[in-house]
Enzyme design. Structure first.
Site, PDB file in Angstrom:
ATOM      1  N   SER A 168       0.604  -1.031  -0.048  1.00 10.59           N
ATOM      2  CA  SER A 168      -0.033  -0.019   0.006  1.00 10.59           C
ATOM      3  C   SER A 168       0.851   1.213   0.084  1.00 10.59           C
ATOM      4  CB  SER A 168      -1.047  -0.194   1.215  1.00 10.59           C
ATOM      5  OG  SER A 168      -2.124   0.919   1.192  1.00 10.59           O
ATOM      6  N   ARG A 237     -11.816   7.794   8.242  1.00  3.64           N
ATOM      7  CA  ARG A 237     -11.398   6.385   8.510  1.00  3.64           C
ATOM      8  C   ARG A 237     -12.410   5.402   7.912  1.00  3.64           C
ATOM      9  NH1 ARG A 237      -7.015   3.212   8.777  1.00  3.64           N
ATOM     10  NH2 ARG A 237      -7.318   1.248  10.057  1.00  3.64           N
ATOM     11  N   ASP A 335      -8.543  -6.048  -4.956  1.00  6.06           N
ATOM     12  CA  ASP A 335      -8.029  -4.642  -4.297  1.00  6.06           C
ATOM     13  C   ASP A 335      -9.206  -3.724  -5.271  1.00  6.06           C
ATOM     14  OD1 ASP A 335      -7.103  -2.367  -3.599  1.00  6.06           O
ATOM     15  OD2 ASP A 335      -5.222  -3.080  -3.176  1.00  6.06           O
ATOM     16  N   HIS A 365      -8.435  -4.797  -0.894  1.00  6.44           N
ATOM     17  CA  HIS A 365      -7.061  -4.200  -0.397  1.00  6.44           C
ATOM     18  C   HIS A 365      -6.282  -4.850   0.748  1.00  6.44           C
ATOM     19  CE1 HIS A 365      -3.399  -1.234  -0.746  1.00  6.44           C
ATOM     20  NE2 HIS A 365      -3.884  -0.875   0.633  1.00  6.44           N
ATOM     21  N   ASP A 366      -7.084  -4.892   2.056  1.00  4.77           N
ATOM     22  CA  ASP A 366      -6.575  -5.262   3.138  1.00  4.77           C
ATOM     23  C   ASP A 366      -6.106  -6.873   3.044  1.00  4.77           C
ATOM     24  OD1 ASP A 366      -6.624  -3.072   4.808  1.00  4.77           O
ATOM     25  OD2 ASP A 366      -8.361  -3.729   5.802  1.00  4.77           O
TER      26      ASP A 366
END
Lengths: 401, 401
Positions: A168, A237, A335, A365-366
């Site tokens: 990332s 967030r 992602d 993505h995570d």
């Protein structure tokens, strides 16, 4: 949110997985401004060998920290160090004795990014007048952080990097490392990242930053001593976290289930119960605002926006053409923030036959944090290839001698 | 943002593309609350035929309005009506004389959703005490709006619907129409939409709503008479708009180009210039906050969150099994908010052989507004199929007589 304290005393040199601090002096930034008396916080694992060439640099993501993995608790440690070293890291199982990043073999270094809030100089650090920088903290770029890390390497006596590894925003840092210091970087892993921030990433980042700056509690950046822009940071967030997960995962995990006994259908929206996915995002935001400084979020998110490894260096092919390293390029197949094509473009333009590897994950993505078995396998193969290449070049040199 | 005025005088009955108002009386909502003296604003095009069965109902999306297309300027119109009727609509070329939704043949009706700010009763409307509802406006659902529209149809003497057509939130409204009033709906087009709000959509919606409610100027919903939560609504719009466009389109159109002569690299982030994509989002937000009421945004976004055509009706197959209509199901192939699979699921569960058609677009969800040629072709085919089916059933009846 209070200003970050001055660097603590150093733990012992063999204190694995415990925060250390280096004062690296003044740093001239890409924008020409001089940041005086810069501190970089970092953690290490293992020992630097005599030739100072067994180093692996691990670079954290946007809101990551230096604690990649557990440390080794030793006799000399005080209680605080014991607690810190025992704490599970964000890439548990990847770094440690016998792990793929084997701390019996490698010296692993993980610095907190410049501008961060985990020990390195950032907006919450004291400026020369003793007050937190706040609104006076300058714009920093990915390159600025890499330049600071370069000085840290010198201070630690490191002469080359076996691998620079980042995912990332950490991947932005690692590709920038390879392009800026090709003579030092022997291997570069860019996971779930790109060669420059895309229009789509800029769009998501702008909205997040605006959510923070629109919170009156941000106070133009000078909120230290008060609670700070908790609401705005929480919104930022939530946006970011949604981009970090895939839609199918959110649909499968949460769907439209109500949270526990809460009732989303109600007389008024203001007093309705939540859906489970809302509770999940509330929880993500709540955890986050207590561990991260809003100005550091802005500083690092803005640094990601500046990310362009080609800036001033020609095309991507020309930029990467100056590198000599082994490449490990990987993407998470689901992602939706750093798309697979971004990894494929790096692989296509890097010198030699470089492949973009898939990390298969339903989570988006995570996935780079979740699918550690696959990350481990990719790293294992990449390290083996590098060992082979080094052995071949040694053999070639010996044959030629 | 000021409270919405009371309904104006009605224009003439043949005033195409000009706002009209119907007072439909009190409405009992899904949550049991009674909303008194409800107004629905609507526009029409064409004329209701003698058998009152040439009607096409067009249902707008989240922030859409009743002005689907231009009207016909007539002698009797006053200046205001002339201006309104001349204004380009959001589905220009789809509705009009000689268009696929041919106003020489069909009577087209487009109501503003309950809770909206384009004339129908919403949070900015006066409550019985004469003051805007504001925080007192109840939770409304997609079903509540459909129920209100059903009353409007009765008032207008409409006895059946040749097609109910909606995209995005409009598609949620159209599938709900088909499931709630199967005896009235002969055709149903659900474009770029789903049978229920997904976990992913709930996540995006929550963050948008929170951006509005976190703005102190929202004042708990009672901001009328002041400017209102402009910053929060702008953030909500930016999030939403980014989900409405595809990443490849944002990357191709804007990439990381600076906006004009602005300089994103600067001494301080607070004073830096913008990237082009930031200027684009600023522009989208700026346009939006001047045309839309924040409480209506919350009311309708929350209604979308409640969307579940199966609520209280069993499985999706059972729910759709009670319908008798022709179906037109279409998705935008690059849509990242209402994914193609959501359309495919509706098509798979609807009775008969129903296909999910692709609208090919680089632009993402907004493709349903952009690729009007493809939308037109899909509607043309769907209408022809329906004509054929009706002709067959008439032939069958005549043969049997």
């Amino acid at each position: 949110m209070t200003a970050q304290p001055l660097p603590l005393e150093q733990p012992g040199p063999r204190a694995d997985g415990v925060l250390k601090y280096a004062r690296i002096g003044e740093l001239t930034l890409e924008n020409g401004q001089v940041l005086p008396d810069v501190t970089l916080a970092y953690e290490t694992w293992g020992q630097l060998n005599e030739t100072a060439d067994n180093v692996i640099l691990v670079l954290h993501a946007l809101t990551g920290d230096t604690h990649v993995s557990r440390g080794v608790v030793t006799e000399e440690m005080d209680d605080a160090a014991r607690v810190a070293a025992s704490h599970e890291g964000w890439w548990a199982g990847i770094v440690g004795p016998g792990c793929v990043i084997d701390t019996n073999r490698y010296f692993v270094l993980a610095p907190n990014m410049l501008g961060g809030c985990y020990g390195s100089t950032g907006p919450s650090s004291p400026a020369p007048d003793g007050k937190p920088y706040g609104s006076r903290f300058p714009q920093i770029t990915i390159r600025d952080s890499v330049a600071a890390e370069r000085i840290l390497l010198d201070q630690l006596g490191i002469r080359s990097l076996r691998y620079v590894i980042g995912a990332s925003l950490g991947g932005a840092r690692s590709i920038e490392w390879a392009a800026t210091y090709p003579e030092l970087v022997e291997g570069c892993a860019v996971v779930a990242s790109g060669h420059s921030a895309t229009g789509d990433q800029l769009a998501w980042a702008q909205t997040q930053n605006l959510a923070i700056r629109s919170d009156p509690a941000w106070a133009g950046g000078d909120y230290y001593g008060s609670e700070g822009p908790v609401a705005g940071l929480g919104i930022a967030r939530r946006i970011a976290h949604t981009t970090y997960r895939s839609a199918p995962e959110l649909n499968y995990r949460f769907g439209r289930q109500p949270q526990g006994e809460e009732k989303p259908l109600a007389d008024f929206n203001a007093s309705r119960g939540r859906y489970e996915v809302e509770s999940y995002l509330d929880h993500q935001a709540e955890k986050f605002v207590h561990r991260f400084d809003a100005n550091s979020y802005l500083a690092i998110n803005e640094a990601l926006m500046t990310h362009d490894v080609t800036r001033g260096r020609g095309t991507l092919k020309q930029t990467l053409g100056r590198t000599h390293c082994n490449w490990l390029i990987a993407y998470v197949d689901t992602d939706r923030l750093f798309f697979p094509s971004e990894s494929m473009i790096i692989a296509a333009e890097a010198p030699g036959n470089v492949e973009a590897h898939a990390i298969r994950s339903p989570c988006g993505h995570d996935g780079f944090l979740i699918e550690t078995d696959q990350v481990e396998a990719l790293l294992r193969r990449a390290f083996a290839e590098q060992d082979e290449r080094l052995a071949r070049s040694v053999g070639y040199l010996m044959a030629g001698a």
